[in-house]
Design an enzyme around this catalytic site. Structure first.
Site, short mmCIF file in Angstrom:
data_model
loop_
_atom_site.label_atom_id
_atom_site.label_comp_id
_atom_site.label_asym_id
_atom_site.label_seq_id
_atom_site.Cartn_x
_atom_site.Cartn_y
_atom_site.Cartn_z
N HIS A 259 -7.91 -3.41 -1.65
CA HIS A 259 -7.18 -4.25 -0.70
C HIS A 259 -6.50 -5.37 -1.46
CE1 HIS A 259 -6.36 -7.03 2.64
NE2 HIS A 259 -6.39 -5.96 3.40
N ASP A 310 -9.15 1.01 6.07
CA ASP A 310 -8.56 2.30 6.42
C ASP A 310 -9.53 3.46 6.24
OD1 ASP A 310 -6.37 0.71 6.67
OD2 ASP A 310 -5.27 1.53 4.96
#
Length: 374
Positions: A259, A310
């Protein structure tokens, strides 16, 4: 896993823009409330009220919100007809974007929108989002249009309208958790796009459309099909290391890992992980969960990256029986709440957002007339 990720060499520099909506430094907070508590104790609609209005709703305020949305849960026949005429290979995210464009044509607004104008538009949009998606989704599968269901939560109705199945209590809770965790995340690219549009004093639905366009990008689209393709390609946990190495030969990172902000784990991933596992157990997908765990270990061994939000989100939506084409639109439905809050916040500033660029092109040079250029 109990690893602590090392800082990524690709870590972005943070800006100093101020917001009162959410904090992603340390504990993930919405308006000061830990998101972990909101997932455990509240609902998506309560969280929506909190993010946009600044406080948790009273019973009366929540009931008023539900009544407004129930009344707004209808699409004009012209919009239904337009969606019916679209080719079946058009992605669901484009259906959603087109639908918002059509809704905007009939949405009257003043030059200066008040926070209450934005709130009213958001409620109508949240009520119509499931209808936009479900109309196309059900037409493609030969199903009758979805009927209103006042006996289901927002997440439950969204699930039913897209699958034509009654959600189990766990499925309803799981989708609700996904919507809460996806609703706001500070200045992501799509939120920044929405704020730029808001800063020009454009209308709210134009900001939403800008956000959707940014969300469609593969580097910012939320949970996607790639994660499921990889999971389905790994037949057993033992095969995970070789598959991970093969993927990393082609791509810089594994889909669903790393991320741009978090130096350790993504707190949303940690919150959704146990819910995802519960859903896998309920629907008989524990083998995929074991494969997922093996992939996580293999990625750690290769790159010291932890899963982003995700990764569990894509798995969980897959376990719920939702088509991967719907993953990003579902993410958009939730994130529109954050865009609304940022639209209102941005309106409090007196000037448009005007970033500057560092020029690295040609130095100044003389102009040659056309006749001298050969």
């Amino acid at each position: 896993m109990s690893h602590s990720a090392v800082p990524s060499p690709h870590m972005e520099k943070r800006t100093n823009s101020e917001t009162t909506i959410s904090s992603i430094d340390g504990d993930l907070l919405y308006r000061g409330y830990p998101v972990s508590e909101l997932v455990e104790e509240s609902s998506f609609l309560e969280t929506t009220f909190l993010i946009v209005q600044g406080n948790l709703p009273s019973q009366e305020q929540l009931a008023d919100m539900q009544a407004v949305m129930s009344e707004a849960a209808v699409l004009e026949q012209d919009i239904v007809n337009f969606i019916e005429r679209l080719p079946l290979n058009v992605p669901a995210i484009d259906i959603l974007r087109t639908g918002v464009n059509l809704l905007a044509l009939s949405d009257a607004y003043e030059e200066e929108l008040s926070p209450n104008d934005v709130w009213e538009t958001l409620q109508r949009l949240l009520a119509q989002y499931p209808l936009l998606l479900a109309t196309r989704h059900r037409i493609a599968r030969g199903l009758e249009p979805a009927e209103p269901r006042d006996d289901l939560s927002y997440a439950g109705y969204l699930y039913w309208s897209l699958t034509d199945r009654e959600p189990s209590p766990l499925a309803e809770r799981a989708l609700d958790a996904f919507l809460i965790l996806s609703a706001e995340h500070e200045l992501t690219p799509s939120t920044y796009c929405a704020r730029i549009v808001a800063s020009t004093r454009s209308d709210f639905l134009s900001s939403v459309i800008a956000g959707i366009c940014a969300m469609k990008g593969v580097w910012h689209g939320g949970p996607g099909r790639q994660a499921i393709d990889i999971l389905e390609a790994v037949e057993s946990p033992a095969a995970a290391p070789s598959i991970v190495r093969a993927v990393l030969k082609q791509y810089e990172r594994m889909p669903g890992f790393w991320h741009r902000v978090y130096r350790t784990s993504d707190p949303r991933s940690e919150l959704l992980r146990p819910i995802c596992r519960d859903v896998a157990l309920e629907v008989g997908k524990m083998n995929m969960e074991e494969v997922s765990s093996a992939i996580e270990s293999a990625v750690w061994d290769e790159q010291q990256f932890l899963p982003s939000y995700d990764w569990p989100a894509a798995r969980m939506l897959h376990y719920l029986g939702l088509d991967s084409d719907l993953f990003v639109p579902l993410f958009v439905i939730s994130r529109t709440v954050g865009w609304a809050a940022h639209f209102i916040e941005q309106q409090q500033t007196p000037q448009p957002i005007r970033p500057r660029a560092v020029y690295v092109g040609q130095p100044e040079r003389p102009f040659l007339p056309l006749s001298e250029r050969g």
